[in-house]
Design a protein around this motif. Structure first.
Motif, PDB file in Angstrom:
ATOM      1  N   GLU A  74      -8.057  12.634 -10.905  1.00  0.00           N
ATOM      2  CA  GLU A  74      -7.401  11.353 -11.142  1.00  0.00           C
ATOM      3  C   GLU A  74      -6.002  11.425 -10.535  1.00  0.00           C
ATOM      4  OE1 GLU A  74      -6.325   8.535 -14.900  1.00  0.00           O
ATOM      5  OE2 GLU A  74      -8.231   9.610 -14.900  1.00  0.00           O
ATOM      6  N   PHE A  75      -5.855  10.812  -9.370  1.00  0.00           N
ATOM      7  CA  PHE A  75      -4.593  10.864  -8.628  1.00  0.00           C
ATOM      8  C   PHE A  75      -3.652   9.759  -9.069  1.00  0.00           C
ATOM      9  CE2 PHE A  75      -7.677  12.820  -5.719  1.00  0.00           C
ATOM     10  CZ  PHE A  75      -6.997  13.975  -5.363  1.00  0.00           C
ATOM     11  N   ASP A  76      -2.359  10.017  -8.942  1.00  0.00           N
ATOM     12  CA  ASP A  76      -1.343   8.991  -9.138  1.00  0.00           C
ATOM     13  C   ASP A  76      -1.156   8.298  -7.787  1.00  0.00           C
ATOM     14  OD1 ASP A  76      -1.001   9.793 -11.761  1.00  0.00           O
ATOM     15  OD2 ASP A  76       0.668  11.125 -11.303  1.00  0.00           O
ATOM     16  N   ILE A  77      -1.592   7.048  -7.694  1.00  0.00           N
ATOM     17  CA  ILE A  77      -1.588   6.305  -6.449  1.00  0.00           C
ATOM     18  C   ILE A  77      -0.481   5.256  -6.484  1.00  0.00           C
ATOM     19  CG2 ILE A  77      -2.926   4.805  -4.906  1.00  0.00           C
ATOM     20  CD1 ILE A  77      -4.080   7.615  -5.083  1.00  0.00           C
ATOM     21  N   THR A  78       0.267   5.166  -5.392  1.00  0.00           N
ATOM     22  CA  THR A  78       1.298   4.145  -5.224  1.00  0.00           C
ATOM     23  C   THR A  78       1.030   3.440  -3.894  1.00  0.00           C
ATOM     24  OG1 THR A  78       2.802   5.603  -4.012  1.00  0.00           O
ATOM     25  CG2 THR A  78       2.993   5.601  -6.437  1.00  0.00           C
ATOM     26  N   PRO A  79       1.676   2.295  -3.658  1.00  0.00           N
ATOM     27  CA  PRO A  79       1.521   1.653  -2.344  1.00  0.00           C
ATOM     28  C   PRO A  79       1.923   2.582  -1.185  1.00  0.00           C
ATOM     29  CG  PRO A  79       2.455   0.097  -3.890  1.00  0.00           C
ATOM     30  CD  PRO A  79       2.419   1.436  -4.588  1.00  0.00           C
ATOM     31  N   ARG A  80       2.933   3.389  -1.398  1.00  0.00           N
ATOM     32  CA  ARG A  80       3.364   4.335  -0.363  1.00  0.00           C
ATOM     33  C   ARG A  80       2.263   5.371  -0.080  1.00  0.00           C
ATOM     34  NH1 ARG A  80       7.311   9.156  -0.327  1.00  0.00           N
ATOM     35  NH2 ARG A  80       7.988   9.151   1.836  1.00  0.00           N
ATOM     36  N   THR A  81       1.606   5.834  -1.120  1.00  0.00           N
ATOM     37  CA  THR A  81       0.495   6.778  -0.962  1.00  0.00           C
ATOM     38  C   THR A  81      -0.599   6.161  -0.096  1.00  0.00           C
ATOM     39  OG1 THR A  81       0.948   7.641  -3.185  1.00  0.00           O
ATOM     40  CG2 THR A  81      -1.193   8.174  -2.230  1.00  0.00           C
ATOM     41  N   LEU A  92     -10.129   3.075   0.492  1.00  0.00           N
ATOM     42  CA  LEU A  92      -8.817   2.502   0.793  1.00  0.00           C
ATOM     43  C   LEU A  92      -8.737   1.053   0.326  1.00  0.00           C
ATOM     44  CD1 LEU A  92      -8.135   3.999   4.349  1.00  0.00           C
ATOM     45  CD2 LEU A  92      -7.048   4.652   2.188  1.00  0.00           C
ATOM     46  N   LEU A  93      -9.806   0.296   0.520  1.00  0.00           N
ATOM     47  CA  LEU A  93      -9.842  -1.101   0.076  1.00  0.00           C
ATOM     48  C   LEU A  93      -9.700  -1.186  -1.440  1.00  0.00           C
ATOM     49  CD1 LEU A  93     -10.199  -4.056   0.906  1.00  0.00           C
ATOM     50  CD2 LEU A  93     -12.665  -3.737   0.626  1.00  0.00           C
ATOM     51  N   GLU A  94     -10.413  -0.334  -2.141  1.00  0.00           N
ATOM     52  CA  GLU A  94     -10.342  -0.330  -3.615  1.00  0.00           C
ATOM     53  C   GLU A  94      -8.918   0.019  -4.093  1.00  0.00           C
ATOM     54  OE1 GLU A  94     -12.265   2.225  -7.276  1.00  0.00           O
ATOM     55  OE2 GLU A  94     -13.462   1.965  -5.448  1.00  0.00           O
ATOM     56  N   MET A  95      -8.292   0.980  -3.419  1.00  0.00           N
ATOM     57  CA  MET A  95      -6.925   1.353  -3.820  1.00  0.00           C
ATOM     58  C   MET A  95      -5.948   0.210  -3.541  1.00  0.00           C
ATOM     59  SD  MET A  95      -6.534   5.423  -2.950  1.00  0.00           S
ATOM     60  CE  MET A  95      -6.543   5.217  -1.197  1.00  0.00           C
ATOM     61  N   LYS A  96      -6.120  -0.482  -2.422  1.00  0.00           N
ATOM     62  CA  LYS A  96      -5.244  -1.621  -2.105  1.00  0.00           C
ATOM     63  C   LYS A  96      -5.392  -2.726  -3.143  1.00  0.00           C
ATOM     64  CE  LYS A  96      -5.037  -1.357   2.926  1.00  0.00           C
ATOM     65  NZ  LYS A  96      -5.454  -2.030   4.162  1.00  0.00           N
ATOM     66  N   GLU A  97      -6.611  -2.949  -3.589  1.00  0.00           N
ATOM     67  CA  GLU A  97      -6.880  -4.000  -4.566  1.00  0.00           C
ATOM     68  C   GLU A  97      -6.177  -3.720  -5.905  1.00  0.00           C
ATOM     69  OE1 GLU A  97     -11.130  -4.318  -4.647  1.00  0.00           O
ATOM     70  OE2 GLU A  97     -11.183  -5.558  -2.840  1.00  0.00           O
ATOM     71  N   LEU A  98      -5.894  -2.469  -6.180  1.00  0.00           N
ATOM     72  CA  LEU A  98      -5.164  -2.132  -7.405  1.00  0.00           C
ATOM     73  C   LEU A  98      -3.774  -2.746  -7.417  1.00  0.00           C
ATOM     74  CD1 LEU A  98      -6.010   1.689  -7.713  1.00  0.00           C
ATOM     75  CD2 LEU A  98      -6.869  -0.155  -9.171  1.00  0.00           C
ATOM     76  N   PHE A  99      -3.206  -2.953  -6.235  1.00  0.00           N
ATOM     77  CA  PHE A  99      -1.821  -3.429  -6.138  1.00  0.00           C
ATOM     78  C   PHE A  99      -1.717  -4.882  -5.661  1.00  0.00           C
ATOM     79  CE2 PHE A  99      -1.620   1.164  -5.891  1.00  0.00           C
ATOM     80  CZ  PHE A  99      -0.662   1.425  -6.859  1.00  0.00           C
ATOM     81  N   SER A 100      -2.858  -5.592  -5.550  1.00  0.00           N
ATOM     82  CA  SER A 100      -2.764  -6.992  -5.117  1.00  0.00           C
ATOM     83  C   SER A 100      -2.860  -7.951  -6.278  1.00  0.00           C
ATOM     84  CB  SER A 100      -3.782  -7.351  -4.066  1.00  0.00           C
ATOM     85  OG  SER A 100      -4.972  -6.678  -4.150  1.00  0.00           O
TER      86      SER A 100
END
Length: 173
Positions: A126-133, A165-173
């Motif tokens: 379980e990674f800590d994901i940010t927009p920069r990541t 990558l799409l799923e991670m982007k959706e976390l921040f939209s």
């Protein structure tokens, strides 16, 4: 105490010692700052078996980030391409939650064993994901697409990475 640490170093580095990993664990538990620095130097050394044991010892210390910096530098060093898998395998002993981009790079550019292990970490940690990541991961993905080492694996990686990558982007939209 210093004599005891020295004895543990000798036992861990002895190629004839069948229980060297036990001494690596003990060394990691008892390591002080000086021992930590010595272990990091051994990680970067020429003897990959001692380097692996040093990684194991460092996993038992509270200097996880420094240890990971050294281990990743060894993994990404081209001269260690044949031994990457062993160093990636020892990463299971560490907290990788802040190291998504490093694991992602191993998945893209590592040898078969390293890439396979990195995929397991990508799926299981379980990674800590940010927009920069995400931006950093996309940069490495674009580099991979323009410079694949193995043309046959591009389609497979594309089918796994683009949805991720799409799923991670959706976390921040």
């Amino acid at each position: 105490m210093e004599a005891e640490l020295e004895r543990l170093f000798e036992k861990m580095c002895d190629p004839k010692e069948s229980d060297a990993y036990v001494f690596a664990d003990k060394l990691g538990i008892k390591a002080d700052e000086e021992a930590k620095n010595r272990l990091i130097e051994l990680v970067k050394g020429e003897d990959w078996e001692v380097a692996y044991l040093s990684c194991r010892a460092l996993s038992k210390t509270h200097w996880q980030e420094e240890a990971l910096d050294a281990i990743f530098s060894v993994i990404f060093d081209r001269k260690n391409k044949e031994r990457q898998g062993a160093f990636v395998q020892i990463l299971e002993e560490f907290d990788l939650s802040q190291r998504f981009v490093d694991i992602f790079k191993i998945y893209l550019f590592g040898n078969f064993k390293a890439s396979t292990l990195a995929k397991d970490y990508l799926d299981g940690v379980e990674f800590d994901i940010t927009p920069r990541t995400i931006r950093k991961a996309e940069k490495h993905w674009k580099h991979y697409l323009h410079n694949p080492e193995d043309e046959d694996s591009v389609a497979i990686k594309k089918s796994e990475i683009e949805p991720m990558l799409l799923e991670m982007k959706e976390l921040f939209s």
